[in-house]
Motif scaffolding. Structure first.
Motif, mmCIF file in Angstrom:
data_model
loop_
_atom_site.group_PDB
_atom_site.id
_atom_site.type_symbol
_atom_site.label_atom_id
_atom_site.label_comp_id
_atom_site.label_asym_id
_atom_site.label_seq_id
_atom_site.Cartn_x
_atom_site.Cartn_y
_atom_site.Cartn_z
ATOM 1 N N UNK A 1 9.905 5.985 -14.676
ATOM 2 C CA UNK A 1 9.505 6.986 -15.671
ATOM 3 C C UNK A 1 10.122 8.347 -15.352
ATOM 4 N N UNK A 2 10.108 8.708 -14.068
ATOM 5 C CA UNK A 2 10.685 10.000 -13.676
ATOM 6 C C UNK A 2 12.170 10.076 -13.982
ATOM 7 N N UNK A 3 12.804 8.937 -14.122
ATOM 8 C CA UNK A 3 14.241 8.896 -14.407
ATOM 9 C C UNK A 3 14.528 8.527 -15.852
ATOM 10 N N UNK A 4 13.506 8.692 -16.704
ATOM 11 C CA UNK A 4 13.690 8.547 -18.142
ATOM 12 C C UNK A 4 13.568 7.150 -18.690
ATOM 13 N N UNK A 5 13.060 6.198 -17.891
ATOM 14 C CA UNK A 5 12.922 4.817 -18.366
ATOM 15 C C UNK A 5 11.443 4.447 -18.429
ATOM 16 N N UNK A 6 10.961 4.178 -19.632
ATOM 17 C CA UNK A 6 9.570 3.774 -19.817
ATOM 18 C C UNK A 6 9.462 2.260 -19.792
ATOM 19 N N UNK A 7 8.386 1.772 -19.182
ATOM 20 C CA UNK A 7 8.136 0.332 -19.137
ATOM 21 C C UNK A 7 6.934 -0.002 -20.006
ATOM 22 N N UNK A 8 6.900 -1.225 -20.505
ATOM 23 C CA UNK A 8 5.768 -1.689 -21.306
ATOM 24 C C UNK A 8 5.211 -2.962 -20.676
ATOM 25 N N UNK A 9 3.941 -3.220 -20.937
ATOM 26 C CA UNK A 9 3.270 -4.391 -20.380
ATOM 27 C C UNK A 9 3.007 -5.401 -21.483
ATOM 28 N N UNK A 10 3.405 -6.646 -21.256
ATOM 29 C CA UNK A 10 3.154 -7.707 -22.226
ATOM 30 C C UNK A 10 1.824 -8.388 -21.909
ATOM 31 N N UNK A 11 1.392 -9.281 -22.793
ATOM 32 C CA UNK A 11 0.062 -9.876 -22.684
ATOM 33 C C UNK A 11 -0.159 -10.600 -21.366
ATOM 34 N N UNK A 12 0.896 -11.170 -20.797
ATOM 35 C CA UNK A 12 0.751 -11.917 -19.551
ATOM 36 C C UNK A 12 0.934 -11.053 -18.303
ATOM 37 N N UNK A 13 1.078 -9.729 -18.498
ATOM 38 C CA UNK A 13 1.198 -8.819 -17.366
ATOM 39 C C UNK A 13 2.614 -8.465 -16.965
ATOM 40 N N UNK A 14 3.600 -9.167 -17.502
ATOM 41 C CA UNK A 14 4.991 -8.848 -17.166
ATOM 42 C C UNK A 14 5.362 -7.498 -17.766
ATOM 43 N N UNK A 15 6.177 -6.743 -17.031
ATOM 44 C CA UNK A 15 6.585 -5.424 -17.483
ATOM 45 C C UNK A 15 8.089 -5.362 -17.703
ATOM 46 N N UNK B 1 0.843 -1.211 0.000
ATOM 47 C CA UNK B 1 0.000 0.000 0.000
ATOM 48 C C UNK B 1 0.869 1.248 0.000
ATOM 49 N N UNK B 2 2.145 1.096 0.357
ATOM 50 C CA UNK B 2 3.059 2.249 0.407
ATOM 51 C C UNK B 2 3.963 2.332 -0.828
ATOM 52 N N UNK B 3 4.261 1.172 -1.426
ATOM 53 C CA UNK B 3 5.062 1.189 -2.657
ATOM 54 C C UNK B 3 4.747 -0.100 -3.411
ATOM 55 N N UNK B 4 4.107 0.037 -4.552
ATOM 56 C CA UNK B 4 3.643 -1.107 -5.338
ATOM 57 C C UNK B 4 4.067 -0.946 -6.796
ATOM 58 N N UNK B 5 3.667 -1.865 -7.688
ATOM 59 C CA UNK B 5 4.105 -1.756 -9.084
ATOM 60 C C UNK B 5 3.816 -0.420 -9.751
ATOM 61 N N UNK B 6 2.695 0.198 -9.447
ATOM 62 C CA UNK B 6 2.411 1.513 -10.042
ATOM 63 C C UNK B 6 3.491 2.525 -9.650
ATOM 64 N N UNK B 7 3.963 2.428 -8.403
ATOM 65 C CA UNK B 7 5.024 3.327 -7.943
ATOM 66 C C UNK B 7 6.356 3.009 -8.609
ATOM 67 N N UNK B 8 6.587 1.722 -8.853
ATOM 68 C CA UNK B 8 7.811 1.317 -9.546
ATOM 69 C C UNK B 8 7.844 1.899 -10.957
ATOM 70 N N UNK B 9 6.716 1.775 -11.654
ATOM 71 C CA UNK B 9 6.607 2.321 -13.013
ATOM 72 C C UNK B 9 6.875 3.824 -13.000
ATOM 73 N N UNK C 1 23.270 5.263 -12.492
ATOM 74 C CA UNK C 1 23.302 6.715 -12.729
ATOM 75 C C UNK C 1 22.575 7.460 -11.606
ATOM 76 N N UNK C 2 21.426 6.943 -11.184
ATOM 77 C CA UNK C 2 20.646 7.602 -10.135
ATOM 78 C C UNK C 2 21.376 7.553 -8.801
ATOM 79 N N UNK C 3 22.021 6.424 -8.509
ATOM 80 C CA UNK C 3 22.788 6.312 -7.268
ATOM 81 C C UNK C 3 23.927 7.318 -7.239
#
Length: 405
Positions: free
Chosen positions: A85-99, A73-81, A115-117
């Motif tokens: 994204x804020x650091x310039x990396x876009x994720x995509x979702x495949x048919x089985x839900x893997x990103x 509830x404090x950090x989940x996949x939506x937060x990971x995405x 780079x972020x570290x």
């Protein structure tokens, strides 16, 4: 921070960004950090899974789901995405839900973390194997194999399934749930099956029968390999049955329903209709159109049902039809061992979850010590869930470390 994997990097970055004045040092025994990130998903990096409901998300964790419920509830996949994204990396979702990263290259994720570290001021030391950790009234002393000792008032242990990390945790007062492999393939010593290596089924139902244990069942893609059975259905079973399979020496019976979308009675009717409509055709030449199986697999199952290569549908006896039905819906295969899932070695077991506060990831038995990632008795099925628990626990630990009093 000890451990330069997903959880260690995420924890170090979270701490450094939340408290810029803090001195954050990340120690990694290998010459290059983020080894599992590099090889994940066949080099593409399965970052997380597109399951954004914490209650549903925890259902993918054979061990640790209950403890992770609040953490998600404090950090989940939506937060990971959003984090990537804020650091310039876009994720995509495949048919089985893997990103995955849209680049399909794990280097994108590795480079982003490194780079972020660096930008956050984290000092990353590679080739820095830790031999011991001591806790005293001044905080923590971390002994390096190369000599010398580093000191700090807070410590994150994110060493994955490393035996050394487990030993350190135990010496600091923690109880260890014995680690055993999770996410593995089934070795099936059946030459005829192994000759089908490369055959894949979009959906099969696999049930594992272990003596004195309740059968375990999973449905999903199935792959025949040169050593036996693999694919998501088997990998999920290996996770849920990790301890039971370990305890029985990886000897069990795997029952495969190759047509889970149809009931046995529906399959029987298809076979009886084929016997009527295709009387002059050879049974093993091809499966009926409503039985979507590769020809090699159909021929193999026909052989197991003791149907000769030139036998016609009209000549199929009731006994043979029943045997074919059984092979299609309840095919039995003896499992005699396990393999590994590519290079991705996951275990269940680790530090007992009762000894960790999942609001902060701080140890309940060693104040100032935080634990994240696979060193904990948490493991998920294949599909990005293990990385998500690493991101979540690392982030929570890093944020808590930054506000430590």
């Amino acid at each position: 921070m000890i451990g330069g994997g997903a959880a260690g990097f995420f924890g170090a970055i979270a701490a450094a960004e939340a408290c810029p004045r803090a001195r954050v040092t990340l120690l990694e025994a290998a010459r290059e950090p983020l080894g599992k990130v590099r090889i994940s998903g066949g080099g593409r990096c399965n970052v997380t899974h597109a399951c954004f409901d914490p209650a549903a998300l925890v259902q993918h964790y054979p061990r640790g789901g209950k403890a992770l419920r609040g953490a998600f509830t404090r950090f989940q996949p939506r937060d990971t995405v959003a984090w990537f994204r804020r650091r310039g990396v876009a994720l995509k979702t495949e048919a089985d839900g893997r990103m995955f990263p849209t680049t399909d290259d794990s280097a994108t994720i590795v480079d982003c973390l490194v780079r972020t570290a660096e930008a956050a001021g984290v000092q990353v030391k590679t080739g820095a194997a830790v031999t011991a950790v001591v806790r005293d009234d001044r905080g923590f002393g971390v002994q390096l194999r190369t000599g010398g000792m580093l000191r700090g008032d807070r410590l994150l242990l994110a060493t994955g399934n490393s035996p050394q990390g487990h030993r350190i945790a135990q010496k600091l007062g923690h109880t260890l749930e014995p680690p055993v492999p999770s996410l593995f393939t089934f070795n099936v010593p059946e030459p005829a099956l192994r000759e089908l290596a490369g055959v894949s089924i979009e959906s099969a139902q696999v049930t594992v029968k272990i003596a004195d244990q309740k059968p375990l069942t999973q449905t999903g893609p199935l792959l025949v390999t040169h050593w036996g059975l693999s694919g998501p259905a088997v990998l999920k079973l290996s996770a849920w049955g990790a301890r039971a399979l370990h305890d029985c020496g990886y000897r069990a019976i795997a029952q495969v329903n190759w047509l889970p979308a149809q009931s046995p009675e529906q399959v029987r009717q298809i076979l009886q209709q084929a016997k009527t409509d295709w009387g002059k055709r050879v049974v093993r030449a091809a499966a009926p159109p409503t039985i979507p199986l590769p020809r090699r697999l159909w021929n193999y199952l026909g052989d197991r049902a003791q149907i000769s290569p030139d036998q016609r549908w009209a000549d199929l006896s009731k006994t043979q039809l029943n045997r074919l039905l059984q092979e299609l819906t309840q095919s039995q295969h003896a499992v005699s061992g396990k393999g590994v899932f590519k290079d991705e070695f996951v275990t269940c077991g680790g530090v007992s979850l009762k000894q960790v506060d999942f609001k902060t990831m701080e140890s309940r038995v060693c104040p100032g010590l935080y634990l994240a990632g696979e060193i904990l008795d948490i493991d998920g099925v294949t599909g990005g869930f293990n990385f998500q628990s690493a991101w979540t626990t690392g982030w929570l630990a890093g944020r808590a470390i930054a506000t430590f009093r």
